[in-house]
Design an enzyme around this catalytic site. Sequence first.
Site, short mmCIF file in Angstrom:
data_model
loop_
_atom_site.label_atom_id
_atom_site.label_comp_id
_atom_site.label_asym_id
_atom_site.label_seq_id
_atom_site.Cartn_x
_atom_site.Cartn_y
_atom_site.Cartn_z
N GLU A 115 0.82 -1.22 0.00
CA GLU A 115 0.00 0.00 0.00
C GLU A 115 0.84 1.26 0.00
O GLU A 115 0.51 2.25 -0.64
CB GLU A 115 -0.90 0.03 1.24
CG GLU A 115 -1.97 -1.02 1.26
CD GLU A 115 -2.74 -0.96 2.56
OE1 GLU A 115 -3.20 0.13 2.93
OE2 GLU A 115 -2.88 -2.00 3.21
N ASP A 141 -1.94 -4.45 3.86
CA ASP A 141 -2.10 -4.67 5.30
C ASP A 141 -3.02 -5.86 5.58
O ASP A 141 -3.88 -6.22 4.76
CB ASP A 141 -2.68 -3.42 5.97
CG ASP A 141 -1.65 -2.31 6.07
OD1 ASP A 141 -0.46 -2.60 5.92
OD2 ASP A 141 -2.05 -1.14 6.29
N ASP A 189 -5.48 -6.28 7.66
CA ASP A 189 -6.83 -6.08 8.18
C ASP A 189 -7.83 -6.07 7.02
O ASP A 189 -7.48 -6.34 5.87
CB ASP A 189 -6.91 -4.78 8.98
CG ASP A 189 -6.46 -3.56 8.18
OD1 ASP A 189 -6.28 -3.69 6.95
OD2 ASP A 189 -6.29 -2.50 8.77
N GLU A 201 -9.39 -3.64 5.52
CA GLU A 201 -9.14 -2.64 4.49
C GLU A 201 -8.04 -3.11 3.55
O GLU A 201 -8.12 -2.96 2.34
CB GLU A 201 -8.76 -1.31 5.15
CG GLU A 201 -9.09 -0.07 4.34
CD GLU A 201 -10.58 0.20 4.25
OE1 GLU A 201 -10.98 0.82 3.25
OE2 GLU A 201 -11.34 -0.22 5.14
N TYR A 241 2.36 -4.08 13.65
CA TYR A 241 1.18 -3.45 13.06
C TYR A 241 0.36 -2.74 14.13
O TYR A 241 0.12 -3.29 15.21
CB TYR A 241 0.33 -4.51 12.36
CG TYR A 241 -0.74 -3.92 11.46
CD1 TYR A 241 -0.40 -3.02 10.46
CD2 TYR A 241 -2.08 -4.26 11.64
CE1 TYR A 241 -1.37 -2.48 9.64
CE2 TYR A 241 -3.06 -3.72 10.82
CZ TYR A 241 -2.69 -2.83 9.83
OH TYR A 241 -3.67 -2.29 9.01
N ARG A 294 -2.84 -1.45 14.10
CA ARG A 294 -4.31 -1.53 14.17
C ARG A 294 -4.69 -2.92 14.66
O ARG A 294 -4.73 -3.87 13.88
CB ARG A 294 -4.93 -1.24 12.81
CG ARG A 294 -4.72 0.19 12.34
CD ARG A 294 -5.53 0.53 11.10
NE ARG A 294 -5.32 1.91 10.70
CZ ARG A 294 -4.46 2.31 9.78
NH1 ARG A 294 -3.72 1.42 9.15
NH2 ARG A 294 -4.32 3.59 9.48
N HIS A 346 -2.99 -10.27 14.82
CA HIS A 346 -2.97 -11.28 15.88
C HIS A 346 -2.07 -10.95 17.05
O HIS A 346 -1.89 -11.76 17.94
CB HIS A 346 -2.57 -12.64 15.31
CG HIS A 346 -1.21 -12.61 14.65
ND1 HIS A 346 -0.05 -12.65 15.37
CD2 HIS A 346 -0.85 -12.55 13.35
CE1 HIS A 346 0.99 -12.62 14.54
NE2 HIS A 346 0.52 -12.56 13.30
#
Length: 965
Positions: A11, A97, A99, A101, A329, A331, A376
Amino acid sequence: MPGTKKLVIVESPTKMKSIAQYLGDGYEVLSSVGHIRDLIEPKNLPQELKKGSLGKFSVDVENGFEPYYVVSDAKKKTVSELKRALKDADELLLATDEDREGEAIAWHLLQVLQPKVPVRRMVFHEITKDAILAAKDNTRELDTALVDAQETRRILDRLYGYEVSPVLWRKVGPGLSAGRVQSAATRLVVDRERERLAFTAAGYWGLTARLSTEIGTATPAPATGFDARLTRLGGERIASGRDFDDSGSLKSGAIVLDEAAARALTAALREPGVDLTVAKVESKPYSRRPAAPFTTSTLQQEAARKLRFSAKQTMSVAQSLYENGYITYMRTDSLSLSQQAIAAARAQATALYGADTIPDKPRLYSGKSKNAQEAHEAIRPSGDTFRTPASLSSTLRGNDFKLYDLIWKRTVASQMADAKGSTASVTIVAGPTGESQHPAASKALAEFSASGTVITFRGFLHAYEESRDEERNASNEPTESKLPPLTQGQELVFAELEANGHETTPPPRFTEASLVKRLEELGIGRPSTFASIISTIVDRGYVTPRGQALVPNWIAFSVVRLLEDYFGDLVEYDFTAEMEGDLDHIAAGEADRVDWLNSFYFGSDKHKGLRQVIDNLGEIDARSINSIPIAGDITLRIGKYGPYLETVVPGAAADAVPRRVNIPPALAPDELTEAKARELIDAPVVTDRVIGINPANGKRIVAKDGRFGPYVTELEPEPEAVEASPPAADPATGEIVDVVEAPAGKKAPARKKTGTKKTATVKPRTASLFTSMDLAAIDLDTALRLLDLPRVVGQDPESGENITAQNGKFGPYLKRAADTRSLTSEDQIFDIDLAGAVELFAQPKYGARRASSALKEFDADPVSGKPIKVKDGRFGAYVTDGVTNATIPKSETVEEITFERAVELLQIKRDKGPAVKKPAAKKAATKKPAARASTTTSATRSTAAKKAAATRAANKAAAEAGAAE
C-alpha cells in the site's frame, strides 16, 4: 509470456522501500498508494445508469447491493504502471495490510489488474527481515469473507449518509452530515453535556487535620506528622461528594456538615481537654499488576494522557514507526504477544532491572473485546530483540521517539513482576475527657481516618506506570505514602486542624482519551476508526476541543435531537455496536452480506429498515428541533447564523416580534444557565450608538453590532423638514410629477416625471472594529481612524509607490502596488511608520522560513515522480510536488504530516481536479430600460441558481464525508 521475477504490491511507498531491500533480487516491489478504486459519485455515473436502481447511491439496492466501482483519474497512471510491471512477472504477491481494508485493497487490485499468473496473499505484522522472508514463504489465498465485510461497511456508510444527511440539510442546516459511528459519537458528547446542564451542585463541609506523635510539644512540627480527614461524627458517617446525586440531593443517610457546624466542631476539638487516640490500626498486603501491552485503543488513550497527542496524531506517528520497521502493526485489538516478543521483553527487563523483576512464568493476556481485530498481536517493538529507546536516540526524533519510548516501556513492563508492598489504615478518635464543657465537644466522638501505602518491591514500576483519566468518583490506585509507626491506644495531637468547604462537581467532559475508551467499551466503531471519528465530529463543527476537553456546539444538540426523535435505532449505542458485531460475523464467513444489507435497508423482523423510516418520517417541525427551552419565557434557538436567545418583551402585544439576543461564541452549553440567560437579555444594548459627528462632512458616526461583528458606519445627516406640496399631474401626459420647491428669490426648476429616473444610492462608509476594541467604549477619534483606512504610511523611497496599512480577510497587512506583507497585530495598522514598512518589505515575504524554502521535505511523489515539500503560504501550510498544491487541514499540524499523508493530500487534490474559473462577465449592451430590467432579473435568477448548485454540491460532499468515516 510471463517474466522471471515476482511482483509484490504493497500500500505504502515507505513500506515499499523497506520490503524491497529485504527481498532482494528477483522481486519488484511497487505501491498502490492506498485504494486504487472506490464507489463512484452518483453524479458521475454514466448517463444511462443515473435513472436506474444505481442512480441514488451508485449501489444497486434492487440487485444484491452491487456497488459500481471506478478507478479515479489520479490512479490511472498507478494502475498502468502496475499492469506494465505485471507483464514481466511470473507471480503476483499482494502484500497489503492484514486487516479488512488491506484485504479489500488486494481484492480491488486483483479485479483491476486481471493477472494471468499465480496470485498469492502475503501478510506480515512487522517490517523486519525475518518477518518479510517468513511471509514470503507462507502465503495464503485471498480472504473473500474479509472483503465482504469491508464492502458491506462501505455500502452501509453510503446508504446511511446519503439517506439521513439530506434530512439534516432541510431541517437543521446545509453542509451537515450523519454517519453510522459519527452520529453515535456525537450523541455521547451531547449526552455528557446534557448531564452537566442538568447537574445541580451541592455544598458540604469537612475537616482535615495534620496529626503528630510529638506529645507534650507546645507546637508540634507539621512535617513530622501525617494527614487525616474527618469520616464519622457520633458514629454517623460524614457526607462526601459521592453521597449526592446529580440533582444535588443527598442519596444516603450520611450527615451533611454546613459551614457553621464544621467551624464549631473545629473550635471544639481545639479546646483543652480533648483526647486524640489511635482506635484501630490495620495493615494488609498491597499488590499491583502491570498493564497489558498496547492495543490501538489503549495506545491512543495513553498517548493522549502522557504525550498530549490527539488520536489522529498518534495513529500518524504509529504508522510511520510501523512502516519504517520499528513497531508491529498498529491496528489491533489483540493483547497477546508472540513467544519471541515475550522472550525479548523478559530478557530486556532482566538485563536492565535485574532477574528478580520478572515472574517465574511469562505473562499471558487475553482481550475483553468481543470482536478482536484481524491482526494477531499487540503493538510492540519489532524484532526478536527490542531496540531500546536509548539506542535509537540518534535515529528517532521528536514525536517518533516519544511514541516508540512509550510502546517499548509498556511492552517490557507487561512481562515484569507485580509491584508489592503494604497498605496501613488507621482510625483516630477525638473526644472530650469529661472536663470540657464546650457544647459541640460534648455531643459525640469525632473519627478521623488516614492510610498510607509503602511499596517494598517495585517490580514493573521500574519501567512504566499507566496514567488514568480524571473521571469523577474514579477508583484510582493508592499513591505511595508512608504513615509513622502507630499502635492502638497511642495518643496523638493536632499539629493543624482546618474546616474545608466542598462542592460536588458535574461529570467531566470527554477528552479524546476518555471518548476513545467509551467508544471501545460500547463496541462502537473499530480502533482503527476512532481517530477519524473524532476528526470528523470536530471538522463538522459538532464538537470543539477546549484544551483537552471536547465541548459540543449547539448545532450538535439539534442534530442529535432530530436523530433521536426520527432515527432512534441509528443512534442507539447497542444497535450501533450490534452492527459492528454483524460485520464481524460477515468477516468470519458466518453471515451473508446481501441478507444483512437487505435487513438493514428494507427491514426484517429484527429491524424496521432505513428505507421504511425515511419513507414514513412525516412532518418534522424544524423550529421545534432547533429550540431548547431555557426558562418559561426564554428559548434558545439554533439559527442559520448561530445560536441566539429569544424572549417575549413584557407587556408587548401578542403578535409582537420577540427580542433576540446573540450568545457569546465562547460560552459553553453547560454555562448557559437561566441566570446567565437573563444576564445576557438584561445587558444594556450598545448597538446603534451615535458616537459623534464627522467634522469634515457633518455625517453621523454610529457604532453597531452586526451579524459579522461590531463595526462603525457613517450616516447622512438628518434632512431638514420641508413643507410638501401635493403631487400634480402633467397637463400634457397626465402623469404624476414631483413638485420641487424653489428657494426664496429663485425660479422653481421644471417638474420631473416620476418613475423614469433612479436616484443613485451612496453606500455609507463602514469599518470593522479591531478584536481588541470594545463596541461600548469606542470613541469618535478611533472611529474616524477606522473609517479612513486604508492608511497611507508613506511613499516607498525606491519605487515611489504608496505603502498602505489595512485590515483584510486574513488579518492586518501592508500593501505596495501588488506586493504585500503581513503585520503581527491590528494595532500596527496605526502605529507602523515608513521606515518600519520599508524594512518589512525588504524581508522575504514569509519571513525566515522562505530561506529554507520548505518546512519539510520528503521523497518523490509516486504519481508525479517529483519531490514533495511542505511549505507555508499566505493561506497556511500546504504540501506540493511542484505540480499540485494541497492545503493542510486546520485540524492537522505540520509536525503531524508524514510522507504517506502528504501523498494522500496531493491525491485528494488531484481527484478534485482543477478549480473551475468563472468566465469573465460580459459587458451588457445598452438597451432600453425595460430590457435592462429583464436582463437584471435574468442575472439574479442565474446567480440564485449558481448558489443553489453550490449548496447542493456542499451538501453532497458533506454526505459523502459522513458516509466515509
